[in-house]
Design a protein around this motif. Structure first.
Motif, PDB file in Angstrom:
ATOM      1  N   ARG A 369     -36.518   0.635 -44.209  1.00  0.00           N
ATOM      2  CA  ARG A 369     -35.128   0.289 -44.539  1.00  0.00           C
ATOM      3  C   ARG A 369     -34.672   1.034 -45.793  1.00  0.00           C
ATOM      4  O   ARG A 369     -33.599   1.632 -45.815  1.00  0.00           O
ATOM      5  N   SER A 373     -31.834   3.850 -45.929  1.00  0.00           N
ATOM      6  CA  SER A 373     -30.601   3.407 -46.599  1.00  0.00           C
ATOM      7  C   SER A 373     -30.133   4.429 -47.618  1.00  0.00           C
ATOM      8  O   SER A 373     -28.936   4.601 -47.835  1.00  0.00           O
ATOM      9  N   ASP A 388     -26.084  -1.872 -42.568  1.00  0.00           N
ATOM     10  CA  ASP A 388     -27.031  -2.512 -41.649  1.00  0.00           C
ATOM     11  C   ASP A 388     -26.741  -2.135 -40.207  1.00  0.00           C
ATOM     12  O   ASP A 388     -27.650  -1.876 -39.418  1.00  0.00           O
TER      13      ASP A 388
END
Lengths: 533, 326
Positions: A369, A373, A388
């Motif tokens: 993640r 990101s 997300d």
């Protein structure tokens, strides 16, 4: 029978005690016979090969079975007696000669070490034998070749020197552990020929370990396919190549058939990337000499060549890591500033890169993640919910379940999965152009094929352009629209795949293609007959 | 082979020359630092030497005599010019030439350092090799604990323990190491045995652990596995294959420790009343005997620079990539 391995079990030390990695494998080798071991990484091929010497790598242990070498069970005798076999009766040729020769010793010293330890020959005799073998292996100036240190010798020569060293005590069996995997195809063919001739001349038996089907077809009389520490099947080479009985073996054979359908590429439009007369290098030494080619919009261009041909340097110039001394790179018809620091964020966003070693390209301390990101935030300004949503999309694009993988660390992923994360990270920037630097060469064939299919599909979906750097002709054939052939920092030939490769238009392309091992078991014999050294 | 073209010196020689040049430059920089640092010391040297009762006139006269009324820069030039001619000036305490004062002490210091080094270096390297060979086994653990304990204890404590056991209890060795009037070589060895052993205990752990770490690090290389697959015994693998490739870090640590044996042993010298350089320097600092302090500091700096240079040369000579370029 020379070697008879029966129901061999080997365990590896893990965090929760010992876990088996070989589950009772048999292997028989007769005198003068070469047995090929093939399978993906982690199949236990090398472990089995080393077990033939009564040797287990640190962290491994024998937990059952027998290794009978000429009647003696190597697992039950004391280490002292096992040492008398190693090097003397059974010798080893490692994958990387550069790493397996002691950098502090001259080659001849390392050749003579075996005979000295085992008292098989005095110094003068073993030196004479070394010169003889060096000559047989077509090494330059055989009388003085051994006086060099390993770093003074090229990779292909070093690999031949290692084959020669393995023969120093005239062993009955030689274990070849991926001896040509690290070499370019043009170098590999010479080493294969040298091994073949040397084995035939001395009558030694061999265990030939590789993941390359075409190579094993040339070298082995009999092939054993392995997977997850077990035997899948075993058969004489011809039979194995023509009529494999197991589904897994057939899937290995089938990988080489993947071909992307020929697509219409608009070559009239402004290309995504245009490289014009780039000359670049380090210090006074030019690595690239006026290199020019285009990456048409939405196309895949494969840049092929052996190591040192300037493929990766070209990528460094495009990404702005290395400023060229002459020439320019144009992105969408606009000249790109030569240095990274001078490029605008939008220019940076449009050019992305995927690396060969996914292991080192992903921060091991960040979750997937976090890794994905960062570009979403940096290039696209996405935060919170929007980020997300995009994260989930990206994960679905690379065919990994978002909820399972997003919060894992790279260390918990397999090689192929890690490479997919590398692809997702590049995609996160919504780039126009992605450089893929040998992205499949560290992967097993089945996994590599999955990556190539994924790259093709993503291109169809997003219209991104690729530059694929590779030394593997099979990869080129599988997905490239255009091909650029490079050698010594120059473009030898470029054009559409069919023009460049079928039939090979340039003499060097011809040499390159002729050096790629074919599945036909007689290919090497023919090439040797044609005069390959 | 390298086939160096005529007129081009061997790379190793070129490297040594370059390093020597850098060493001389470093020494020069250090000499100015020493000089500046000492000139910053509080209090007036003339006042200090002559004592509180001296009249201002005598102090002023003494300052003139010492050249203290001159600007700092001229004093430095005067001092460094003398040093370059081998003249370190006169001691303020007893008026003797500093060079003569140092010569005797330097000899003593070198003797003790060599004595300790000749025992400690082979001992440390051998222990390190054996620990690497028997990594994780009993020998490795015991050596680890013992050498770590030796390095953790303050050196004066080790000195007193040894003195108590070997000198007071057993009476084997003298507890005072003052060589007195030119004793014989054997007598010197006997008298300086306790300080030497104290020093050995202090420096062995560091060198031994570096040897072990460097060798273990190299043992992970494929060429070490290759040597074992050629039938080499484990001892042969460690000494012939791993050690030559682990030499650079080991030699560096050995050089640092030998430098410490020459420059840092003042406590041991004091405990055993051994007249070495360290004691001389500490005494001179107390007495404000500036010329002696400066000379000692300069010698210590030179020792560090030379030993590090030597370590670099050995490390490079052990690396065929540098010794035999393509």
């Amino acid at each position: 029978m020379l070697l008879n391995i029966e129901k061999l079990k080997i365990e590896a030390k893990g965090e929760e005690g010992w876990t088996p990695i070989l589950h009772g494998v048999d292997l028989r080798v007769d005198r003068g016979e070469v047995v090929g071991l093939i399978g993906e990484s982690g199949a236990g091929k090398s472990t089995l090969g080393l077990a033939a010497m009564g040797f287990a790598q640190p962290g491994l242990r024998f937990s059952g079975g027998h290794v009978r070498f000429d009647g003696t069970d190597l697992l039950t005798i004391p280490e002292r007696q096992r040492r008398a076999f190693r090097g003397r009766r059974v010798a080893y040729v490692a994958q990387s000669a550069a790493a397996s020769f002691n950098p502090a010793w001259r080659l001849i010293e390392q050749f003579c070490e075996g005979p000295e330890i085992h008292h098989t020959a005095d110094r003068a005799a073993s030196e004479a034998f070394a010169h003889e073998l060096y000559a047989k292996m077509h090494l330059p100036d055989p009388e003085h070749f051994g006086l060099r240190f390993p770093h003074q010798v090229s990779g292909g020569q070093l690999q031949r020197a290692m084959v020669a060293m393995a023969m120093a005590c005239k062993p009955d069996l030689i274990v070849f552990d991926e001896p040509t995997t690290a070499l370019d195809v043009t170098t590999q063919i010479g080493v294969l020929a040298a091994i073949r001739q040397a084995v035939e001349a001395t009558g030694a038996a061999g265990i030939y370990i590789t993941h390359d089907l075409a190579v094993v077809a040339q070298m082995a009389d009999r092939i054993k396919v392995m997977r997850h520490g077990r035997e899948v099947e075993e058969a004489p080479t011809q039979q194995m190549m023509q009529a494999p009985t197991q589904a897994y073996t057939r899937s290995l054979w089938a990988v080489r058939d993947f071909r992307r359908p020929v697509r219409a590429v608009d070559r009239a439009a402004t290309p995504t990337l245009r490289i014009k007369g780039i000359t670049a290098g380090y210090a006074q030494h030019n690595v690239l000499n006026s290199v020019s080619f285009d990456i048409p919009r939405g196309a895949t261009v494969a840049v092929v060549g052996e190591s040192g041909s300037g493929k990766s340097t070209t990528a460094r110039v495009i990404t702005g890591l290395l400023s060229p001394s002459a020439g320019v790179v144009e992105l969408d018809g606009q000249i790109l500033p030569p240095r990274l620091a001078q490029r605008s964020p939008d220019q940076l966003r449009k050019v992305q890169m995927i690396y060969q070693m996914a292991d080192t390209a992903l921060n091991p301390r960040q979750t997937i993640r976090q890794i994905l990101s960062r570009p979403l935030q940096f290039y696209r300004g996405l935060t919170g919910r929007a980020r997300d949503v995009r994260l989930h999309e990206l994960m679905e694009q690379i065919e990994l379940t978002p909820d399972t993988f997003l919060d894992r660390l790279p260390g918990e992923l397999s090689g192929g999965q890690k490479q997919r994360i590398g692809i997702a990270r590049a995609l996160a920037a919504d780039p126009d152009f992605i450089i893929c630097d040998e992205v499949t060469s560290a992967l097993d064939q089945l996994v590599a094929e999955g990556i190539l299919r994924l790259l093709s599909r993503l291109q169809d979906e997003t219209g991104v352009s690729y530059m694929i750097i590779t030394h593997d002709i099979a990869t080129v054939r599988a997905i490239a629209d255009d091909v650029v052939v490079m050698k010594n920092g120059q473009v030898m030939d470029r054009g559409q795949q069919a023009e460049v490769l079928d039939p090979p238009r340039h003499a060097y392309t011809r040499e390159l293609l002729a050096s790629v091992p074919q599945l036909d078991p007689d290919w090497l014999r023919r090439r040797i007959a044609e005069g390959v050294e | 082979m390298s086939g160096a073209p005529a007129g081009q010196r061997h790379p190793l020689l070129r490297m040594i020359a370059a390093r020597l040049g850098i060493g001389v430059f470093t020494l020069f920089v250090i000499s100015t630092l020493i000089f500046l640092a000492i000139s910053l010391l509080p209090g007036d040297i003339a006042q200090q030497v002559l004592g509180q009762s001296a009249t201002p006139e005598t102090v002023a006269a003494f300052r003139r005599e010492l050249g203290l009324d001159q600007p700092l820069f001229w004093r430095y030039l005067d001092w460094i010019g003398g040093v370059l001619h081998g003249d370190f000036g006169q001691s303020l305490a007893n008026g003797r030439p500093v060079a003569a004062l140092l010569a005797a002490r330097l000899g003593n210091t070198m003797f003790l350092a060599a004595y300790a080094a000749l025992i400690a270096v082979p001992l440390a390297v051998t222990l390190g090799l054996l620990s690497a060979l028997w990594r994780g086994r009993m020998f490795d653990r015991i050596t680890n604990v013992l050498t770590l304990s030796a390095i953790s204890l303050p050196e004066f404590l080790i000195a007193y323990i040894l003195m108590f056991l070997l000198a007071v209890r057993m009476g084997w060795f003298p507890s005072i190491a003052d060589p007195g009037a030119s004793p014989g070589f054997g007598e010197m060895l006997n008298r300086t045995f306790l300080p030497a052993i104290t020093l050995v205990l202090v420096v062995t752990a560091h060198m031994m652990r570096m040897t072990r770490a460097a060798v273990v690090n190299v043992m992970g290389n494929p060429y070490v596995t290759m040597a074992r697959l050629k039938g080499a015994s484990r001892w042969r693998v460690v000494t012939r294959h791993a050690l030559p490739n682990a030499l650079a870090p080991i030699v560096n640590v050995v050089a640092l420790n030998i430098a410490w044996l020459i420059t840092g042993v003042v406590i041991v010298e004091v405990v055993f009343v051994y007249p070495g350089l360290g004691q001389l320097m500490v005494d001179s600092v107390t007495n404000r005997d500036i010329p002696v302090v400066q000379a000692c500091a300069l010698i210590f700096a030179a020792v560090y620079i030379l030993l590090n240079l030597l370590a670099d040369v050995v490390a490079i000579a052990a690396n065929p990539r540098l010794l035999h370029p393509r």
